[in-house]
Design a protein around this motif. Structure first.
Motif, PDB file in Angstrom:
ATOM      1  N   ASP A   1      -7.280   5.618  -7.862  1.00  0.00           N
ATOM      2  CA  ASP A   1      -6.535   5.030  -6.742  1.00  0.00           C
ATOM      3  C   ASP A   1      -5.641   6.102  -6.135  1.00  0.00           C
ATOM      4  OD1 ASP A   1      -4.796   3.612  -5.040  1.00  0.00           O
ATOM      5  OD2 ASP A   1      -4.909   1.804  -6.288  1.00  0.00           O
TER       6      ASP A   1
ATOM      7  N   ARG B   1      -3.354   5.977  -4.112  1.00  0.00           N
ATOM      8  CA  ARG B   1      -1.965   5.595  -3.866  1.00  0.00           C
ATOM      9  C   ARG B   1      -1.061   5.935  -5.052  1.00  0.00           C
ATOM     10  NH1 ARG B   1      -2.286  -0.571  -3.101  1.00  0.00           N
ATOM     11  NH2 ARG B   1      -3.598  -0.242  -4.948  1.00  0.00           N
ATOM     12  N   HIS B   2      -1.661   6.293  -6.191  1.00  0.00           N
ATOM     13  CA  HIS B   2      -0.886   6.577  -7.396  1.00  0.00           C
ATOM     14  C   HIS B   2      -1.087   8.031  -7.798  1.00  0.00           C
ATOM     15  CE1 HIS B   2      -0.356   6.474 -11.945  1.00  0.00           C
ATOM     16  NE2 HIS B   2       0.840   6.192 -11.467  1.00  0.00           N
TER      17      HIS B   2
ATOM     18  N   ASN C   1       0.822  -1.217   0.000  1.00  0.00           N
ATOM     19  CA  ASN C   1       0.000   0.000   0.000  1.00  0.00           C
ATOM     20  C   ASN C   1       0.851   1.262   0.000  1.00  0.00           C
ATOM     21  OD1 ASN C   1      -2.683  -0.998  -0.061  1.00  0.00           O
ATOM     22  ND2 ASN C   1      -2.521  -1.599   2.088  1.00  0.00           N
TER      23      ASN C   1
ATOM     24  N   LEU D   1      -5.445   1.907 -12.321  1.00  0.00           N
ATOM     25  CA  LEU D   1      -5.199   2.702 -11.117  1.00  0.00           C
ATOM     26  C   LEU D   1      -6.004   3.995 -11.097  1.00  0.00           C
ATOM     27  CD1 LEU D   1      -1.329   2.278 -10.848  1.00  0.00           C
ATOM     28  CD2 LEU D   1      -3.109   0.980  -9.655  1.00  0.00           C
TER      29      LEU D   1
END
Length: 351
Positions: free
Chosen positions: A48, A50-51, A24, A45
């Motif tokens: 998302d 996280r990106h 993560n 992604l």
């Protein structure tokens, strides 16, 4: 957070996808989006958190400095490169600009950022430079495979530019103390590979009923590495590699170019038979060999296995089947990347 450059290209996008499937920890992704960089590679992604993606050049020192200060990564993984040998033969300037000048500027940006970190963050920081086995030159038949101590003997403008970038990374470690790691990989293959390289070009041309161009006698030998195996090796080197060291990453799969083309044809005969019958092998056409074409590459990957416990999970037989299945299932992706400029390039190169 880690900072990935060139993360919309073939290997870079696979690495970003694989990284976020395994952890993560967020990824900040900088890519110039040249012809081979494709945000469609990262569509999974979308949304998302996280990106984080920014379009930009590793040579833009002001941009890179701002992004490093804003996102405070613990590591930089540098995939950003011009990588196609044929293109480097016809026009080397982009390779010099990105692979040499761009790497220099990225190293300087990284050094300035790293130097300002507190002691603990400085000790933990890593700069991982992704390179190629082509820097070692060509091997004679029967010669021992490339080890990390092999002399650099690049034979194309592309490999010369990557060799220069490797030397710069080494120098910034020994001169300035920047905590670097270098990986030199063999030929990658797998999903999202731009269809100018051997395997995707053969798949795309075969399905389109076009000639399958093979340079010279097709007996050039390469070691083939499935791209997700390469991603796992980079994760392992980043996690446990010794600062200042180089790790060769290979698939233990030496194959001639012609045998690769035969395998692709045979699997397509099985998975997507030609409408009129017959084998895709009938479309193979031998074309004039390219200048300075290295005869053989082979990677000795025992160091990374011995020191870090890494070895590839895929055989060539399992990896090539997965690759062809992906292209058959993602025809829309292939159509979208085949712009007019790409078609002009293929026509000029092979016709």
């Amino acid at each position: 957070m880690i900072f990935v450059t060139g993360g919309a290209g073939f290997i870079g996008s696979n690495f970003v996808l694989d990284w976020l499937a395994q952890t993560n920890e967020p990824v900040f992704n900088l890519d110039k989006l040249t012809y081979a960089g494709n945000l469609a590679n990262l569509q999974a992604l979308q949304g998302d958190g996280r990106h984080i993606f920014v379009q930009g050049d590793i040579g833009d020192t002001a941009l890179v400095a701002r992004l490093l200060a804003e996102h405070r990564p613990r590591a930089i993984v540098n995939f950003a490169a011009e990588s196609h040998v044929d293109r480097s033969i016809h026009g080397a300037e982009d390779f010099i600009a990105t692979n040499i000048v761009g790497t220099y500027r990225l190293l300087e940006s990284a050094r300035a950022y790293w130097s300002a970190l507190d002691a603990d963050a400085r000790a933990a920081f890593r700069f991982l430079h992704v390179s190629t086995d082509e820097v070692y030159g060509s091997l004679a038949p029967g010669a021992a495979a490339f080890t990390e101590e092999h002399v650099y003997e690049p034979n194309s403008p592309y490999s010369a530019s990557k060799a220069a970038s490797d030397h710069l990374v080494r120098a910034w470690h020994h001169t300035h103390g920047l905590p670097v790691l270098t990986t030199n990989c063999s030929n990658n293959y797998g999903p999202f590979h731009f269809p100018e390289k051997l395997i995707p070009l053969m798949i795309v041309n075969a399905l389109a009923g076009k000639a399958l161009p093979v340079y010279g006698d097709g007996q050039q030998v390469r070691d083939w590495l499935y791209v997700t195996d390469h991603c796992s090796a980079i994760r392992r080197v980043l996690d446990a590699g010794t600062v200042g060291e180089t790790y060769n990453v290979g698939g233990w799969n030496e194959k001639t170019n012609l045998s690769i083309v035969h395998t692709v044809c045979d699997l397509l005969d099985e998975l997507a038979p030609r409408a009129g019958g017959g084998s895709y092998r009938e479309q193979i056409t031998h074309v004039k060999d390219r200048p300075g074409h290295d005869r053989r590459y082979a990677i000795d990957a025992r160091k990374i296995e011995r020191e870090l416990g890494w070895k590839p999970a895929e055989t060539f037989e399992t990896g090539i089947r997965k690759t062809i299945a992906w292209y058959l299932a993602n025809a829309e992706w292939t159509r979208d990347v085949q712009s007019g400029a790409y078609r002009d390039w293929v026509a000029a190169q092979y016709e």
